[in-house]
Scaffold this motif. Structure first.
Motif, mmCIF file in Angstrom:
data_model
loop_
_atom_site.group_PDB
_atom_site.id
_atom_site.type_symbol
_atom_site.label_atom_id
_atom_site.label_comp_id
_atom_site.label_asym_id
_atom_site.label_seq_id
_atom_site.Cartn_x
_atom_site.Cartn_y
_atom_site.Cartn_z
ATOM 1 N N PRO A 23 -5.813 31.144 1.747
ATOM 2 C CA PRO A 23 -5.019 30.502 2.804
ATOM 3 C C PRO A 23 -5.553 29.122 3.196
ATOM 4 N N ALA A 24 -6.879 28.944 3.258
ATOM 5 C CA ALA A 24 -7.424 27.637 3.646
ATOM 6 C C ALA A 24 -7.122 26.590 2.570
ATOM 7 N N ASP A 43 -10.165 27.092 -8.755
ATOM 8 C CA ASP A 43 -10.369 28.416 -8.188
ATOM 9 C C ASP A 43 -11.122 29.338 -9.143
ATOM 10 N N GLY A 44 -12.003 30.130 -8.581
ATOM 11 C CA GLY A 44 -12.779 31.078 -9.382
ATOM 12 C C GLY A 44 -11.961 32.284 -9.806
ATOM 13 N N SER A 98 -13.473 37.648 -2.194
ATOM 14 C CA SER A 98 -12.438 37.677 -3.230
ATOM 15 C C SER A 98 -12.636 36.551 -4.234
ATOM 16 N N LEU A 99 -12.329 36.856 -5.480
ATOM 17 C CA LEU A 99 -12.157 35.824 -6.500
ATOM 18 C C LEU A 99 -10.766 36.066 -7.047
ATOM 19 N N ALA A 100 -9.787 35.381 -6.493
ATOM 20 C CA ALA A 100 -8.408 35.607 -6.942
ATOM 21 C C ALA A 100 -7.559 34.410 -6.590
ATOM 22 N N LEU A 104 -8.188 36.419 -0.403
ATOM 23 C CA LEU A 104 -8.023 37.722 0.253
ATOM 24 C C LEU A 104 -6.619 37.937 0.804
ATOM 25 N N TRP A 108 -3.230 41.674 2.186
ATOM 26 C CA TRP A 108 -2.914 42.089 3.558
ATOM 27 C C TRP A 108 -1.465 41.836 3.906
ATOM 28 N N ILE A 111 -0.285 39.844 9.114
ATOM 29 C CA ILE A 111 -0.368 39.927 10.578
ATOM 30 C C ILE A 111 -1.157 38.726 11.107
ATOM 31 N N VAL A 202 -16.903 27.296 -9.020
ATOM 32 C CA VAL A 202 -17.651 26.072 -8.695
ATOM 33 C C VAL A 202 -19.090 26.453 -8.368
ATOM 34 N N VAL A 409 -13.955 41.837 6.893
ATOM 35 C CA VAL A 409 -13.083 40.929 6.148
ATOM 36 C C VAL A 409 -12.831 39.658 6.958
ATOM 37 N N SER A 453 -7.065 38.124 15.114
ATOM 38 C CA SER A 453 -6.967 37.820 13.674
ATOM 39 C C SER A 453 -7.072 36.306 13.435
ATOM 40 N N THR A 455 -6.566 34.261 10.522
ATOM 41 C CA THR A 455 -6.090 33.490 9.364
ATOM 42 C C THR A 455 -5.054 32.417 9.695
#
Ligand SMILES: Cc1cc2nc3c(=O)[nH]c(=O)nc-3n(C[C@H](O)[C@H](O)[C@H](O)COP(=O)(O)OP(=O)(O)OC[C@H]3O[C@@H](n4cnc5c(N)ncnc54)[C@H](O)[C@@H]3O)c2cc1C
Length: 474
Positions: A23-24, A43-44, A98-100, A104, A108, A111, A202, A409, A453, A455
């Motif tokens: 998200p960032a 991205d990893g 996460s590496l995706a 993360l 989810w 929310i 990285v 998380v 929350s 995010t």
């Protein structure tokens, strides 16, 4: 981190490189890409084409680290691919990374919540700017302020409305239905000036005065690559942004901040649904919350998110029932549709007992994370949990058992905002002190972590940092 070097590849220079596609990362990328700059996200994580539902192979992981998060790991192996091997952590608490592609946010339910002006200021963020960015992000992720509630939700909200003397606010959380940051990557790919570089972890970044050099290696075959950019925004999630900078600056053994929330789970029985048929597929997971009407050092004193049961929680709960597993399982399946989980969270501030530092171990390094609550904090939380139990009863929920949960998380800190520069800190714009071209765009810069929350605010702040970098080109 073991890196066997086979080949070395060099790449082009970009206007801005962003590390991380969570998200960032994606929300830092939007204003820069829309303005026409040459932007790359490195991205990893694997490209989603390589997505697999195959469970993580635990023989490759250190079994002592594969604890509470086992269910999550098994369910979403794509999100956690090689995380345990490549992002090594030594800690008493379990930290989910996460590496995706999409980070993360891939697992989810969208929310979200807004932080108050006071909360934003305590974190170190400019409230007026973030409040404007909230509006922009809300449009991009299609945030809905109210979506229909399930049976539990409707009954609980009704009880709250009927109690005129109820102290704390009960409210519906805004939701971005099924928002995935990976869909933002696809959206950004429509721009010719945007490049997505997956599968590259990285390792270090260097401020070379005229440009930034970014060294990475491919997570599958360890081929090293170098990229250059006029400006760099690190958005690898607070823990990994901190790790990259500690390593790049050679700050081994240096203690920096780490923030995560104290966290309790209370299983409750909603008697009124025992006789009602609830359609579990139609329920909205975790959409209702209780907010304290008191503050603690300027942050809302507690936040309780109410979840309907799910099989994961059922599985976890079994070990707390003092009966043989088969009987406990039968008993639970009888009352399962009437179970509500109250997820109780407290805000956290920087303190000596909560820190992280990078330790060198031969050729590798490992991030040590220490999270300890002092006696006063423990006492406050215990008292609050008792008060919350009373509130749950008045909402028609019978608390059965409370456990403290050491899986996290939601985390922040590591590269905090500081007016006076320290060895690892940023200025109010998110720029790393002592450098001209390196910024942090995620929650690593936060000085406190509110109970709500995080995010939506992570995304709004990332946009702000993206715009700060854009001004450098104007
Ligand atoms: C089960 C679950 C439920 C959640 N529920 C909610 C919720 O309801 N509401 C809420 O607000 N939040 C929720 N969260 C938290 C939310 O997912 C995080 O706050 C959010 O994803 C953080 O965004 P980020 O971009 O900072 O980091 P991340 O999402 O962690 O993304 C980091 C990115 O950086 C990449 N990366 C990491 N290291 C490197 C490296 N060295 N080189 C290159 N790339 C790297 C990763 O591949 C990833 O793409 C939940 C999380 C989980 C796991």
């Amino acid at each position: 981190m073991t890196k066997k070097v086979y080949k070395y590849r060099s790449h082009t220079q970009f206007d801005v490189v962003i590390v991380g596609s969570g998200p960032a990362g994606v929300h830092a990328a939007y204003p820069l890409t829309e303005a026409g700059l040459q932007v790359a996200i490195i991205d990893g994580g694997l490209d989603s084409k390589k997505r697999t539902s195959k469970p993580v192979n635990f023989s490759e992981t250190d079994s002592s680290t594969a604890g509470h998060a086992y269910d999550l790991l098994r369910k979403s192996s794509y999100v956690f691919y090689k995380t345990y091997q490549l992002l090594k952590i030594k800690s008493d608490i379990e930290i989910i990374q996460s590496l995706a592609k999409g980070g993360l946010s891939e697992i989810w339910d969208g929310i979200c919540d807004f932080f108050s002006k006071e909360e934003l200021e305590k974190i170190g963020l400019p409230a007026d700017i973030i409040q404007q960015e909230y509006q922009e992000v809300a449009k991009l992720i299609n945030l809905k302020l109210k979506i229909p509630l399930d049976t539990h939700g409707r009954l609980i909200l009704q009880s709250a409305k009927n109690k005129a003397n109820l102290k704390n606010t009960v409210y519906q959380l805004p939701t971005a239905i099924s928002y995935r940051a990976s869909s933002s990557i696809e959206d950004l790919k429509r721009f010719k000036n945007f490049t997505y570089i997956p599968n590259q972890l990285v390792y270090t970044v260097k401020d070379k005065i005229e440009y930034v050099e970014i060294q990475s290696f491919s997570i599958d075959n360890s081929v090293m690559s170098t990229n250059r950019a006029n400006y760099l925004i690190l958005a690898a999630g607070s823990i990994n942004t901190t790790r990259i900078l500690l390593r790049s600056l050679g700050l081994f053994d240096y203690r920096t901040t780490f923030l995560t929330k104290a966290h309790f789970l209370t299983a409750c029985l909603n008697f009124r649904t025992l006789t009602k048929k609830t359609n579990s597929k139609k329920s909205n997971f975790g959409q209702l919350a209780i907010l304290s009407d008191e503050t603690y050092h300027g942050l809302v004193a507690f936040f309780v998110q109410l979840y309907r049961f799910n099989t994961e929680v059922l599985h976890k709960s079994l070990k707390y029932i003092p009966l043989p597993k088969v009987i406990a399982s039968m008993l639970l399946s009888f009352i399962i549709s009437s179970l509500v989980i109250a997820d109780i969270r407290f805000p956290v501030f920087e303190s000596k007992n909560k820190f992280c530092r990078l330790l060198k171990k031969g050729d590798e390094d490992v991030l040590e994370i220490s999270y300890k609550e002092n006696r006063k904090e423990l006492e406050i939380h215990r008292n609050e949990v008792n008060k919350i139990s009373r509130q749950l009863r008045s909402l028609g929920l019978l608390p059965l058992k409370t456990v403290s949960d050491y899986v996290t998380v939601h985390y922040a800190g590591g590269v905090p905002f500081r007016e006076v520069p320290t060895l690892l800190s940023v200025d109010k714009n998110g720029k790393l002190h002592q450098t001209n071209r390196i910024y942090s765009g995620d929650s690593s810069t936060w000085k406190a972590l509110p109970a709500k929350s995080p995010t939506l605010t992570i995304m709004a702040n990332a946009r702000r940092v993206g715009k700060n970098v854009l001004r450098k080109f104007n």
